[in-house]
Scaffold this active site. Structure first.
Site, PDB file in Angstrom:
ATOM      1  N   ASN A 386      49.531  59.437 -37.480  1.00  0.00           N
ATOM      2  CA  ASN A 386      49.995  59.770 -38.892  1.00  0.00           C
ATOM      3  C   ASN A 386      51.088  58.759 -39.468  1.00  0.00           C
ATOM      4  O   ASN A 386      52.496  59.126 -38.937  1.00  0.00           O
ATOM      5  CB  ASN A 386      50.858  61.122 -38.675  1.00  0.00           C
ATOM      6  CG  ASN A 386      50.961  61.844 -40.014  1.00  0.00           C
ATOM      7  OD1 ASN A 386      51.227  61.145 -40.896  1.00  0.00           O
ATOM      8  ND2 ASN A 386      51.014  63.094 -39.970  1.00  0.00           N
ATOM      9  N   HIS A 390      55.247  59.252 -39.755  1.00  0.00           N
ATOM     10  CA  HIS A 390      56.017  58.148 -38.822  1.00  0.00           C
ATOM     11  C   HIS A 390      57.000  57.332 -39.571  1.00  0.00           C
ATOM     12  O   HIS A 390      57.935  56.902 -39.131  1.00  0.00           O
ATOM     13  CB  HIS A 390      55.033  57.414 -37.953  1.00  0.00           C
ATOM     14  CG  HIS A 390      55.471  56.557 -36.963  1.00  0.00           C
ATOM     15  ND1 HIS A 390      55.797  55.292 -37.522  1.00  0.00           N
ATOM     16  CD2 HIS A 390      56.075  56.763 -35.673  1.00  0.00           C
ATOM     17  CE1 HIS A 390      56.201  54.499 -36.321  1.00  0.00           C
ATOM     18  NE2 HIS A 390      56.546  55.489 -35.387  1.00  0.00           N
ATOM     19  N   TYR A 398      65.079  56.840 -37.071  1.00  0.00           N
ATOM     20  CA  TYR A 398      65.091  55.851 -36.065  1.00  0.00           C
ATOM     21  C   TYR A 398      66.010  54.893 -36.503  1.00  0.00           C
ATOM     22  O   TYR A 398      66.767  54.188 -35.842  1.00  0.00           O
ATOM     23  CB  TYR A 398      63.974  55.271 -35.698  1.00  0.00           C
ATOM     24  CG  TYR A 398      63.658  54.575 -34.530  1.00  0.00           C
ATOM     25  CD1 TYR A 398      63.826  54.918 -33.147  1.00  0.00           C
ATOM     26  CD2 TYR A 398      63.682  52.968 -34.770  1.00  0.00           C
ATOM     27  CE1 TYR A 398      63.995  53.990 -32.145  1.00  0.00           C
ATOM     28  CE2 TYR A 398      63.740  52.167 -33.886  1.00  0.00           C
ATOM     29  CZ  TYR A 398      63.643  52.630 -32.584  1.00  0.00           C
ATOM     30  OH  TYR A 398      63.548  51.654 -31.571  1.00  0.00           O
ATOM     31  N   HIS A 425      57.787  70.696 -36.504  1.00  0.00           N
ATOM     32  CA  HIS A 425      56.519  71.145 -36.084  1.00  0.00           C
ATOM     33  C   HIS A 425      56.271  72.807 -35.610  1.00  0.00           C
ATOM     34  O   HIS A 425      55.304  73.546 -35.991  1.00  0.00           O
ATOM     35  CB  HIS A 425      55.686  70.272 -34.889  1.00  0.00           C
ATOM     36  CG  HIS A 425      55.001  69.213 -35.485  1.00  0.00           C
ATOM     37  ND1 HIS A 425      55.924  68.042 -35.896  1.00  0.00           N
ATOM     38  CD2 HIS A 425      53.988  68.907 -35.832  1.00  0.00           C
ATOM     39  CE1 HIS A 425      54.930  67.057 -36.264  1.00  0.00           C
ATOM     40  NE2 HIS A 425      53.805  67.450 -36.287  1.00  0.00           N
TER      41      HIS A 425
END
Length: 517
Positions: A386, A390, A398, A425
């Site tokens: 994905n 991401h 990140y 999620h």
């Protein structure tokens, strides 16, 4: 033993050096190819002929290192098709696509015969689809409300960015203005998360409608964060009467740019994106037909394979079977159909749906996923399957953690990314199903992190292991959530509603079974 460990360590370092070298060479080639393409464009060479001269591997490159300063690579947008779109140009791959269509037709006939012979009327999964999308009008109004508040956020951001220059830099008034709006942003995001969740629980919106609303809620939250995070440095660095080379620089982008980003199939904000020249309406119609077809495909799978395994859980006529037997049969019986449903959902959302809106908006960068089915490690699988989500996790979590919060660190930012992804999620799934059963959370933060650290790209039979674990994990999660859903249908609650939301009712059914045996 020590010598063997040292040899493995050296081999791993050599592999890492090789990967870094390949990446640097690829980046240099990308820069050179980009320069050539710009020169060809200035010379009037058509886009089709320009693509012929470009290495196909280069157009699937997702990031490039920043040229002006050091740091991690940044998202790169370019005109390119989705990977499956290009692959389907190959005759043999197109045959695989046709096989899935044939399977859909066979399932259609199978379901029609079953409905006529066993049920006595033709259903074809329509009842399941209609039930799942009940309350869609309510969902539409809630979505409109969320969209309006998102537009109001842009107005507030524009007000903050344009008015803060009225005060002297580093003055108390400007600090009060800045921090006041920062607190308002935090309160806005909190209420944006809270209000739709409460409405879903109060109105008892069915699963598919709930999931659609929750995914839109999270998408809009990610969009607004991306817009604010990308443009705050611009507003802070803005100086009055500052001008650019070709246009006047403003502290806040125009509303048209924000509105396009709000609907564009990306979560990374840019002022401009590569665009196609025209809309291919035939392609748009075909993509939406694929969406409808895959929805029926998933409905057939649930009605014919998954629901029959789960719907009697907790009933008296199943008490002659132990819970362990039910779990074993349910898990192994769920792996194949659940994996097929997972692949259908992937194709429906990340290919057909995203490509349809990309074509409607003339958004040229269609790389919404990569070849995750060839991954040889879980790290590669998480990066590839994905790209849209991401990219957001990489760019705004990140990358910020690695460059600002914990410079040079990689493990902690990775764990933070997994934690944020797992929480949201589980949030979507818990409110969709109306119970908190954190198996997905455990799969992400427990099993997922362990496999991420243990598996490497150089593993023998790595791709087989990845596909096997993904399929097995999908079957386990489908079985556990399916049993819990029907336990709440067939078994009475044992606590007040708040505790009942958090306590798995399939466990209490299991307790009843154990006592009766």
């Amino acid at each position: 033993m020590i010598e063997k460990m040292a040899l493995l360590n050296v081999c791993e370092k050599v592999q890492r050096m090789r990967a870094d070298l390949v990446e640097e060479v690829d980046e240099k080639l990308s820069e050179m190819v980009g320069t050539v393409l710009k020169e060809m464009e200035l010379c009037g060479v058509s886009q089709r002929h320009r693509y012929v001269l470009v290495d196909d591997g280069n157009k699937y490159k997702n990031r490039v290192k920043p040229s002006k300063h050091g740091g991690l690579p940044e998202k790169q947008f370019m005109a390119r098709n989705s990977l499956l779109t290009d692959l389907c140009e190959i005759k043999h791959i197109r045959t695989m696509y046709n096989i899935f269509i044939v399977i859909l037709i066979i399932l259609f006939i199978n379901t029609a015969v079953y409905d006529l012979v066993v049920v006595g009327r033709l259903n074809l999964g329509v009842d399941l689809i209609l039930w799942n999308f009940q309350g869609f009008t309510t969902v539409l109004f809630l979505w409109l409300g969320m969209s309006v508040t998102t537009i109001l956020l842009f107005c507030c951001f524009n007000l903050w960015a344009t008015q803060r220059i009225r005060w002297v830099p580093n003055s108390l008034t400007r600090k009060f203005w800045d921090y006041g709006w920062l607190i308002s942003l935090v309160l806005y995001q909190t209420m944006f998360l809270y209000v739709p969740a409460v409405k879903i629980m109060e109105l008892y919106i069915p699963p598919a409608s709930s999931m659609a609303l929750l995914m839109e809620q999270v998408r809009l939250m990610m969009k607004t964060y991306a817009f604010v995070r990308s443009n705050v440095p611009r507003a802070l660095a803005y100086k009055p009467h500052q001008s650019g080379d070709s246009q006047e620089v403003t502290p806040c982008p125009g509303f048209s740019k924000f509105l396009y980003f709000l609907f564009a199939p990306t979560l990374i904000y840019k002022d401009n994106y590569p665009r196609t020249k025209e809309i291919c309406w035939k392609f748009v119609v075909w993509c939406f037909l694929e969406v409808i077809g895959t929805v029926f495909y998933i409905a057939f799978i649930f009605e014919r394979f998954l629901i029959p395994m789960y719907h009697d859980f907790g009933l008296q006529n199943r008490q002659n079977t132990s819970i362990s037997e039910l779990l074993v049969v349910g898990i192994f019986g769920s792996i194949m159909p659940a994996t097929l449903a997972f692949m259908c959902a992937f194709y429906c959302l990340l290919h057909s749906w995203m490509n349809a809106f990309a074509e409607l908006l003339r958004f040229a960068d269609r790389m919404f996923y990569k070849d995750w089915w060839t991954a040889s490690s879980h790290a590669a699988y998480y990066r590839l399957w994905n790209i849209v989500v991401h990219d957001w996790l990489y760019t705004y979590i990140y990358k910020d953690f690695s460059e600002i919060v914990l410079p040079g660190k990689r493990l902690v930012p990775t764990l933070v990314v997994f934690f944020v992804s797992a929480v949201f999620h589980e949030y979507i799934l818990a409110l969709t199903l109306r119970f908190f059963y954190p198996m997905l959370l455990v799969a992400f933060l427990g099993v997922g992190v362990c496999l991420l650290l243990l598996t490497k790209d150089i593993m023998p039979c790595g791709n087989i292991l990845i596909l096997l674990t993904v399929s097995a994990g999908t079957g386990v999660l489908s079985c556990l959530y399916g049993f819990e859903w029907y336990a709440r249908v067939n078994c009475p609650p044992v606590l007040d509603p708040v505790f009942d939301f958090f306590l798995p009712r399939s466990w209490t059914c299991a307790t009843v079974y154990a006592r009766q045996h």
